[in-house]
Design an enzyme around this catalytic site. Structure first.
Site, mmCIF file in Angstrom:
data_model
loop_
_atom_site.group_PDB
_atom_site.id
_atom_site.type_symbol
_atom_site.label_atom_id
_atom_site.label_comp_id
_atom_site.label_asym_id
_atom_site.label_seq_id
_atom_site.Cartn_x
_atom_site.Cartn_y
_atom_site.Cartn_z
ATOM 1 N N VAL A 136 16.166 8.816 3.405
ATOM 2 C CA VAL A 136 17.463 8.322 2.927
ATOM 3 C C VAL A 136 18.576 9.148 3.559
ATOM 4 C CG1 VAL A 136 18.933 7.859 0.916
ATOM 5 C CG2 VAL A 136 16.441 7.701 0.703
ATOM 6 N N ASP A 205 17.535 -2.566 4.151
ATOM 7 C CA ASP A 205 17.436 -1.121 4.421
ATOM 8 C C ASP A 205 18.125 -0.330 3.305
ATOM 9 O OD1 ASP A 205 17.071 1.184 6.529
ATOM 10 O OD2 ASP A 205 19.189 1.260 5.961
ATOM 11 N N LYS A 209 16.592 2.356 0.290
ATOM 12 C CA LYS A 209 17.148 3.691 0.035
ATOM 13 C C LYS A 209 17.651 3.802 -1.405
ATOM 14 C CE LYS A 209 18.347 4.168 4.903
ATOM 15 N NZ LYS A 209 19.359 3.877 5.927
ATOM 16 N N GLY A 311 19.739 8.007 13.685
ATOM 17 C CA GLY A 311 19.690 8.604 15.021
ATOM 18 C C GLY A 311 18.538 9.594 15.102
HETATM 19 P P1 NDP Z 1 10.399 3.786 16.716
HETATM 20 O O1 NDP Z 1 10.102 2.331 16.740
HETATM 21 O O2 NDP Z 1 11.359 4.331 17.684
HETATM 22 O O3 NDP Z 1 9.015 4.597 16.898
HETATM 23 C C1 NDP Z 1 7.843 4.210 16.250
HETATM 24 C C2 NDP Z 1 6.680 5.033 16.803
HETATM 25 O O4 NDP Z 1 5.496 4.668 16.115
HETATM 26 C C3 NDP Z 1 6.417 4.789 18.293
HETATM 27 O O5 NDP Z 1 6.117 6.001 18.926
HETATM 28 C C4 NDP Z 1 5.178 3.871 18.284
HETATM 29 O O6 NDP Z 1 4.342 4.069 19.408
HETATM 30 C C5 NDP Z 1 4.470 4.376 17.050
HETATM 31 N N1 NDP Z 1 3.564 3.370 16.489
HETATM 32 C C6 NDP Z 1 3.873 2.109 16.114
HETATM 33 N N2 NDP Z 1 2.762 1.497 15.627
HETATM 34 C C7 NDP Z 1 1.762 2.403 15.700
HETATM 35 C C8 NDP Z 1 0.384 2.374 15.375
HETATM 36 N N3 NDP Z 1 -0.190 1.292 14.848
HETATM 37 N N4 NDP Z 1 -0.366 3.487 15.595
HETATM 38 C C9 NDP Z 1 0.205 4.597 16.123
HETATM 39 N N5 NDP Z 1 1.518 4.699 16.456
HETATM 40 C C10 NDP Z 1 2.270 3.601 16.244
HETATM 41 O O7 NDP Z 1 10.826 4.138 15.192
HETATM 42 P P2 NDP Z 1 11.863 5.250 14.712
HETATM 43 O O8 NDP Z 1 11.519 6.543 15.321
HETATM 44 O O9 NDP Z 1 13.258 4.727 14.828
HETATM 45 O O10 NDP Z 1 11.565 5.267 13.118
HETATM 46 C C11 NDP Z 1 10.424 5.913 12.611
HETATM 47 C C12 NDP Z 1 10.530 6.012 11.085
HETATM 48 O O11 NDP Z 1 11.685 6.779 10.752
HETATM 49 C C13 NDP Z 1 10.686 4.673 10.359
HETATM 50 O O12 NDP Z 1 10.031 4.760 9.119
HETATM 51 C C14 NDP Z 1 12.177 4.575 10.146
HETATM 52 O O13 NDP Z 1 12.526 3.776 9.040
HETATM 53 C C15 NDP Z 1 12.517 6.023 9.865
HETATM 54 N N6 NDP Z 1 13.899 6.376 10.119
HETATM 55 C C16 NDP Z 1 14.466 6.121 11.332
HETATM 56 C C17 NDP Z 1 15.780 6.459 11.583
HETATM 57 C C18 NDP Z 1 16.408 6.189 12.899
HETATM 58 O O14 NDP Z 1 17.624 6.459 13.029
HETATM 59 N N7 NDP Z 1 15.692 5.696 13.900
HETATM 60 C C19 NDP Z 1 16.589 7.092 10.522
HETATM 61 C C20 NDP Z 1 15.885 7.392 9.308
HETATM 62 C C21 NDP Z 1 14.584 7.018 9.117
HETATM 63 P P3 NDP Z 1 4.843 3.762 20.934
HETATM 64 O O15 NDP Z 1 5.798 4.881 21.236
HETATM 65 O O16 NDP Z 1 3.611 3.818 21.728
HETATM 66 O O17 NDP Z 1 5.506 2.422 20.862
HETATM 67 N N1 HSE Z 2 19.206 1.124 10.443
HETATM 68 C C1 HSE Z 2 19.502 2.258 9.643
HETATM 69 C C2 HSE Z 2 21.022 2.428 9.580
HETATM 70 C C3 HSE Z 2 18.822 3.480 10.220
HETATM 71 O O1 HSE Z 2 21.768 1.719 10.269
HETATM 72 O O2 HSE Z 2 21.499 3.258 8.815
HETATM 73 C C4 HSE Z 2 18.758 4.644 9.279
HETATM 74 O O3 HSE Z 2 17.944 4.428 8.208
#
Ligand code: NDP
Ligand code: HSE
Length: 436
Positions: A136, A205, A209, A311
């Protein structure tokens, strides 16, 4: 810096936007982290979906695997960090880890909001830590204050801007007068909005949260299904202009509130929707893609948490904080505070939520119209605070702002208004929060 203690061994699930920054920070801050924890951190494996994908050249390719379950089951793993997202298979990996006594750090708001109970139960069964600060509001230290610092107090209300994408869109509409579509295009071009922005603009989303925040604030298990949700795609440039005339702006808010229901029972209401708030409200000045959460507690009074809610790098900061906490606990043989859900407060239906409303309707401009419209409000016991009328030929636009009224009464009022011949259309119905 050398350490006498054996390394705390980490398994990373996911190496995308957040995961790759976790790896970078673990590497760059390795000496400081060792000093702060009292033992080094050692990354023993990284599970991804596409191991052949182009990634940071500093990561040892031998660490990558597609077998996430195999990785979390390894005997030499102490802490599992999950930054993949989604419900399955993440839930199975984390349940397996926690039951086996491994600490878990996750940013997975969707899973925590849909089925946090399964994770908390597994953590209790395995005597393991479950940390999720990043789930969150990204980098903002918010869950730990709710989970620890405010545990001597009674939180009454949490009001937040917890979605950066929609805050960027609404801030842009406010600043430029643009419509939703134009502002969304800008957010997409700048990389704030995802290719499919549904989860953000429809409020899913923020609802996830909101459920996590309400659970922590009110010591009650709240899931995403308990959250009333309304997206912000219907907010128009005209709504924003009307908000400005009232000295307000429009934000997508998550509001979790403790109070009595119609039967006088202590209960919780949790909702996500766009709302007008006065420009003097602390959340009104939160612009760009920033997040902020306003917490009200009986003894502490008003508290405000502000920062970057998304981010890779900001989110990784929160993940790293949790890793340090989990590693320290393992070394000292202690545990994080476990889930506190003793209050079991019922969820108050949205119909009982009392809010003020801003209703914009196009009507025929003739004698008696205003009296008829006012009569519908009176019939449903919704008190009118202000009325503004602007004319166009034989039609007029009425903008009515009400005093506080239950949502059910307002819904019945709007339904009746729609059936009147003199009402051409109801252009918008928006909630008004925060003393505007
Ligand atoms: P991404 O889509 O950028 O990354 C996801 C990762 O998971 C990739 O490395 C992917 O592999 C891997 N993956 C997907 N499926 C599988 C699987 N079946 N087995 C193994 N690995 C797998 O996501 P984010 O980094 O943006 O987000 C990750 C988490 O963090 C989510 O829960 C999101 O809600 C949370 N979050 C994200 C924020 C953001 O700003 N991005 C902010 C706050 C929370 P590959 O690299 O090979 O594709
Ligand atoms: N999509 C989300 C946002 C990412 O815009 O805030 C962080 O959870």
């Amino acid at each position: 810096m050398s350490s006498e203690k054996p390394a705390v061994r980490l398994a990373l699930l996911g190496c995308g936007t957040v995961g790759s920054e976790v790896v970078r920070l673990l590497h760059e801050q390795s000496e400081d982290l060792t000093a702060r924890i009292g033992a080094p951190l050692e990354l023993v494996g990284i599970a991804v979906r596409r191991p052949g994908r182009q990634r940071d050249s500093d990561i040892d390719p031998a660490l990558f695997t597609t077998d996430a379950l195999g990785l979390v089951k390894r005997d030499d793993v102490d802490v599992v960090i999950e930054v993949v997202g989604g419900i399955e298979p993440a839930r199975s990996w984390l349940t397996e880890s926690l039951k086996a006594g491994k600490s878990v750090v996750t940013a997975n708001k969707a899973l925590l909001a849909e089925d946090g109970a399964t994770l908390h139960d597994a953590a209790a069964e395995g005597g393991a830590d479950l940390y999720y600060e990043a789930a969150v509001a990204g980098a903002i230290p918010l869950l730990r204050p709710l989970r620890e610092s405010l545990h001597g107090d009674r939180v009454t209300r949490v009001t937040g801007i917890v979605n950066g994408t929609t805050n960027f869109i609404l801030s842009s509409m406010d600043a430029t007068g643009a419509g939703f579509g134009e502002a969304l295009d800008e957010a997409t071009e700048l990389g704030y909005a995802e290719a499919d922005p549904t989860a953000d603009v429809e409020g899913f989303d923020a609802a996830a949260k909101a459920a996590i925040l309400a659970s922590l604030a009110f010591h009650t298990r709240v899931t995403a299904a308990d959250v009333f949700r309304e997206g912000m795609t219907g907010v128009t440039a005209a709504d924003m202009a009307s908000a400005k005339e009232m000295g307000c702006t429009i934000k997508l808010l998550c509001i979790a509130q403790r109070g009595e229901d119609s039967a006088g029972t202590d209960s919780v209401s949790v909702r996500v929707h766009p709302a007008m708030i006065p420009r003097s409200h602390p959340l009104a000045g939160v612009g760009d893609a920033f997040n902020a959460v306003f917490v009200e507690a009986e003894a502490a009074g008003q508290l405000m948490f502000y920062g970057r809610g998304a981010g890779g790098t900001p989110t990784a900061s929160a993940v790293l904080g949790d890793i340090v906490a989990a590693a320290r606990n393992r070394l000292s043989g202690t545990r994080a505070p476990s889930e506190s859900s003793y209050a079991h407060l019922p969820i108050r239906p949205i119909g009982e939520s009392v809010t003020r409303y801003h209703i914009s309707l196009d009507v025929a401009d003739r004698q008696g119209v205003l009296a008829t419209v006012a009569g519908v409000f009176a019939k449903h016991e919704v008190s009118i605070a202000t009325v503004r009328q602007s004319g166009r030929d034989e039609d007029a636009t009425l903008v009515i702002v009400t005093h506080g009224a239950p949502d059910a009464n307002l819904a019945a009022t709007v339904e009746d208004l729609r059936s009147l011949d003199i009402v051409r259309s109801i252009a918008s119905v928006l909630r008004v929060e925060g003393g505007a």
